[in-house]
Design a protein around this motif. Structure first.
Motif, short mmCIF file in Angstrom:
data_model
loop_
_atom_site.label_atom_id
_atom_site.label_comp_id
_atom_site.label_asym_id
_atom_site.label_seq_id
_atom_site.Cartn_x
_atom_site.Cartn_y
_atom_site.Cartn_z
N VAL A 169 1.08 -1.12 -0.26
CA VAL A 169 -0.02 0.03 -0.08
C VAL A 169 0.69 1.38 -0.19
N ALA A 170 2.03 1.53 0.86
CA ALA A 170 3.32 2.26 0.84
C ALA A 170 3.57 2.71 -0.91
N LEU A 171 3.31 1.08 -1.42
CA LEU A 171 4.40 1.46 -2.73
C LEU A 171 3.30 2.21 -3.62
N LEU A 172 2.29 1.73 -3.25
CA LEU A 172 1.10 1.88 -3.87
C LEU A 172 1.02 4.19 -3.86
N VAL A 173 0.53 4.36 -2.90
CA VAL A 173 0.44 5.11 -2.51
C VAL A 173 1.41 6.31 -3.17
N LEU A 174 2.72 5.20 -3.55
CA LEU A 174 3.91 6.88 -3.66
C LEU A 174 3.73 6.87 -5.12
N TYR A 175 3.32 5.58 -5.42
CA TYR A 175 3.62 5.79 -6.76
C TYR A 175 1.91 6.44 -7.29
N VAL A 176 1.07 6.52 -6.91
CA VAL A 176 0.27 7.22 -7.63
C VAL A 176 0.50 8.87 -7.05
N VAL A 177 1.00 9.39 -5.95
CA VAL A 177 1.66 11.02 -5.79
C VAL A 177 2.54 11.01 -6.87
N VAL A 178 3.44 9.64 -7.40
CA VAL A 178 4.75 9.86 -8.06
C VAL A 178 3.99 10.40 -9.76
N ILE A 179 3.43 10.00 -10.06
CA ILE A 179 2.66 9.81 -11.33
C ILE A 179 1.36 10.11 -11.62
N THR A 180 0.68 10.33 -11.17
CA THR A 180 -0.89 10.51 -11.25
C THR A 180 -0.85 11.99 -10.73
N ILE A 181 -0.31 12.18 -9.44
CA ILE A 181 -0.33 13.64 -9.25
C ILE A 181 1.18 14.66 -9.58
N LEU A 182 1.80 14.38 -9.40
CA LEU A 182 3.28 15.18 -10.19
C LEU A 182 3.41 14.94 -11.83
N LEU A 183 4.17 13.73 -12.09
CA LEU A 183 4.07 13.71 -13.24
C LEU A 183 3.79 14.27 -14.54
N LEU A 184 2.03 13.87 -13.84
CA LEU A 184 0.35 14.11 -15.10
C LEU A 184 0.42 16.10 -15.06
N ASN A 185 0.64 16.19 -14.18
CA ASN A 185 0.40 17.87 -13.80
C ASN A 185 1.78 18.61 -14.57
N LEU A 186 2.53 17.91 -14.18
CA LEU A 186 4.31 18.37 -14.79
C LEU A 186 4.02 18.31 -16.99
N LEU A 187 3.44 17.25 -17.50
CA LEU A 187 2.63 17.70 -18.39
C LEU A 187 1.64 18.10 -19.35
N ILE A 188 0.57 18.53 -18.27
CA ILE A 188 -0.36 19.68 -18.34
C ILE A 188 0.17 20.23 -18.86
N ALA A 189 1.09 21.39 -17.05
CA ALA A 189 1.90 22.61 -16.97
C ALA A 189 2.69 22.62 -18.34
N MET A 190 3.00 21.08 -19.01
CA MET A 190 4.29 21.68 -20.03
C MET A 190 3.65 22.20 -21.76
N MET A 191 2.44 21.31 -21.57
CA MET A 191 1.66 21.08 -22.83
C MET A 191 1.34 22.64 -22.72
N GLY A 192 1.00 23.57 -21.30
CA GLY A 192 0.12 24.42 -21.24
C GLY A 192 1.57 25.23 -21.86
N ASP A 193 2.31 25.64 -21.66
CA ASP A 193 3.66 26.32 -22.10
C ASP A 193 3.85 26.01 -23.83
N THR A 194 3.82 24.78 -24.33
CA THR A 194 4.18 24.83 -25.61
C THR A 194 2.43 25.13 -26.42
N TYR A 195 1.78 25.22 -25.09
CA TYR A 195 0.39 26.10 -26.43
C TYR A 195 0.61 27.67 -26.33
N ALA A 196 0.95 28.65 -25.26
CA ALA A 196 1.09 29.65 -24.91
C ALA A 196 2.52 29.84 -26.02
N ASP A 197 3.82 29.60 -25.74
CA ASP A 197 4.87 29.71 -27.07
C ASP A 197 4.22 29.44 -28.47
#
Length: 264
Positions: A169-197
């Motif tokens: 469960v601890a690894l699952l929570v860490l996976y969800v935090v790193v992938i779903t919360i961190l990386l996916l939101n980082l991808l959305i932010a990068m796409m937003g920057d690309t759109y602005a550029d």
């Protein structure tokens, strides 16, 4: 009969397109052909992939390998429709959006996939060890569970019911935090920057890609036809050749507002 005629038309089209691509390789040189950028790179990759897929499918058809032929044709059909992006890129109404998709796929999404594959392999192997799954199929099952976790589709009871529930469960929570919360939101932010550029320099990028397409079309015809007056897309001014571009001031054809300094 209809199926045979359709197959013959597709093969003939692939042969003609292959001949044109080979002619372009000879004209530009193989190295320049491979190292093309922008819309030309997109056209070269899609054209070569489509022709290769058609010829490969026909080889499987001759050897009566229907399953392999079906798989190749499925991907080739997708590539063929993707080739339509090359034809709508020169238009002001759709060109900037195609450029956005191109930059997001080959910059933002590509970087995200590289980072995600590392995390996916690491967490999959961890769960593979914790659940004591055996063989290659067990590892594939672990990868599947992690990928479903990316989409939010995971079974918590599956991890609680294992031999090491707290660690799982601890690894699952860490996976969800790193992938779903961190990386996916980082991808959305990068796409937003690309759109602005892209939005900031939409007109310049559109003119650039349109010029590249014109150059690509020019490379596909012979020099004698290229010199005909009705094929010219440039004007000669005092011995210098300038690109001739028609600019239409129509707000309906401008889906993306350009900055005022783009016109300077």
């Amino acid at each position: 009969i209809i199926s045979g005629c359709g197959r013959a038309i597709v093969i003939l089209g692939a042969l003609l397109k292959s001949a044109r691509e080979i002619h372009e390789m000879r004209t530009l040189g193989l190295w320049n052909y491979i190292n093309s950028t922008g819309s030309i790179f997109l056209e070269n990759v899609l054209a070569c992939s489509f022709c290769t897929g058609i010829f490969t499918a026909q080889i499987f058809h001759l050897f009566e390998m229907q399953q392999h032929e079906t798989l190749i044709l499925a991907f080739t059909s997708l590539i063929g429709w993707g080739y339509m992006f090359f034809f709508i890129m020169p238009f002001r109404f759709t060109g900037p959006f195609v450029i956005m998709i191109y930059k997001m796929l080959f910059n933002d999404v590509l970087r995200f996939c590289i980072i995600y594959i590392i995390f996916l392999a690491g967490f999959s192997q961890s769960f593979f060890i914790l659940f004591n799954e055996n063989g290659f199929q067990g590892y594939i099952s672990s990868i599947k569970q992690c990928f479903l976790g990316l989409l939010g589709d995971f079974d918590l009871d599956y991890y609680v019911g294992g031999k090491y529930p707290l660690t799982s469960v601890a690894l699952l929570v860490l996976y969800v935090v790193v992938i779903t919360i961190l990386l996916l939101n980082l991808l959305i932010a990068m796409m937003g920057d690309t759109y602005a550029d892209v939005k900031k320099s939409a007109k310049k990028l559109w003119h650039l890609e349109r010029a590249r397409i014109a150059l690509d079309l020019e490379n596909g015809i012979s020099k004698s036809k290229r010199d005909l007056n009705f094929n010219k897309y440039w004007v000669d001014i005092q011995g210098e050749r300038y690109l001739q571009v028609e600019q239409v001031n129509n707000d309906l054809n401008c889906p993306i507002d350009d900055e005022t300094n783009d016109d300077d």
